[in-house]
Enzyme design. Sequence first.
Site, short mmCIF file in Angstrom:
data_model
loop_
_atom_site.label_atom_id
_atom_site.label_comp_id
_atom_site.label_asym_id
_atom_site.label_seq_id
_atom_site.Cartn_x
_atom_site.Cartn_y
_atom_site.Cartn_z
N LYS A 176 0.97 -1.55 0.63
CA LYS A 176 0.10 -0.17 -0.24
C LYS A 176 1.45 0.91 0.22
CE LYS A 176 -3.88 -1.98 2.19
NZ LYS A 176 -4.41 -2.68 2.74
N GLN A 207 -4.97 -1.01 9.12
CA GLN A 207 -5.68 -2.54 8.83
C GLN A 207 -5.35 -3.83 9.69
OE1 GLN A 207 -4.00 -3.33 6.12
NE2 GLN A 207 -4.37 -5.39 6.31
N ASP A 228 -11.53 2.75 3.37
CA ASP A 228 -12.05 1.15 3.03
C ASP A 228 -13.47 0.92 3.35
OD1 ASP A 228 -10.08 -0.83 3.53
OD2 ASP A 228 -9.70 -0.37 5.79
N1 GUN Z 1 -7.53 -7.12 6.07
C1 GUN Z 1 -7.98 -7.77 4.73
N2 GUN Z 1 -8.22 -6.98 3.60
C2 GUN Z 1 -8.38 -5.39 4.60
C3 GUN Z 1 -8.75 -4.14 3.88
O1 GUN Z 1 -8.60 -4.17 2.71
N3 GUN Z 1 -9.07 -3.56 4.53
C4 GUN Z 1 -8.22 -3.42 6.48
N4 GUN Z 1 -8.11 -1.95 6.82
N5 GUN Z 1 -8.02 -4.31 6.88
C5 GUN Z 1 -7.93 -5.94 5.82
#
Ligand code: GUN
Length: 288
Positions: A54, A98, A121
Amino acid sequence: MSARILDGKALSETIQVEVARKVADFTARTGIVPGLSVVLVGENPASEVYVRGKRTATETAGMRGSLHRLPADVPESALLDLVDQLNADAAVHGILVQLPLPKQIDEQKVIERVNPLKDVDGFHPENAGLLAIGRPRFVPCTPLGVRAMLTSTGIATKGLRAVILGRSNIVGKPMALLLLQKGPGGDATVTIAHTGTRDVMSVAREADLLIAAMGQPELVRADWIKPGAIVIDVGIHRKANGKLCGDVLFNEAREVASWITPVPGGVGRMTIAMLLENTLLAATLAHP
Ligand code: GUN
């Protein structure tokens, strides 16, 4: 038949170049660099990999990325304080905490603390609700990425029987809602199968579009798939031999499907590209 491969790597690279161009236009117009803050609690190896991906992508797109690390035993209140701080920071347009979070922390409480206008998100109830009523604002990145892949095939989803395996708030439910929307990439007839579904294999076999997002390594076999179906694999798991696999047994499924996503190099790549799109949307909402 051998299925055509839906190449998430190539498509995400194309999208990332487009986002970088849009970011440059936005910055030229407003003087503002879109900012994404990622919060990582503890040291989950899978999360580390996502978070690194990311960060690199954010910077390549011309955005400002910041990473906030907290120890695995951090009290919930300290995480909520950090979210408050990021909510109040005008240079931060998008916030991503996350998941999963350690067990002392109430995940839903954290999700609801993020300013819904910074919720890249799309997990906040306000954004989930907007999607449910057909007025999407921030949509979760993985389902958005799946839709972008489907659109790239040129196959219309209108009238398709779509079956989604898995009912999570991150993938299954928002995926269903996107496919239900009116218009391009939507208009499908949608079923969600889950752990309470009777004879899930027969349900899956009805699908023209099968989306596997139940988090079970290689559970979907050739006999779950209607010949000619489009198969999208959202799963990612590390096998005992160190190799990555999805929720679909790829080598079997590719002989039955018309299109299929590989793991890795499929949906995962698209998720990051959509996060960049959502971050630019957040900056644009803050600076119309
Ligand atoms: N953990 C696995 N996929 C995601 C996601 O798309 N966003 C977040 N914040 N955590 C995750």
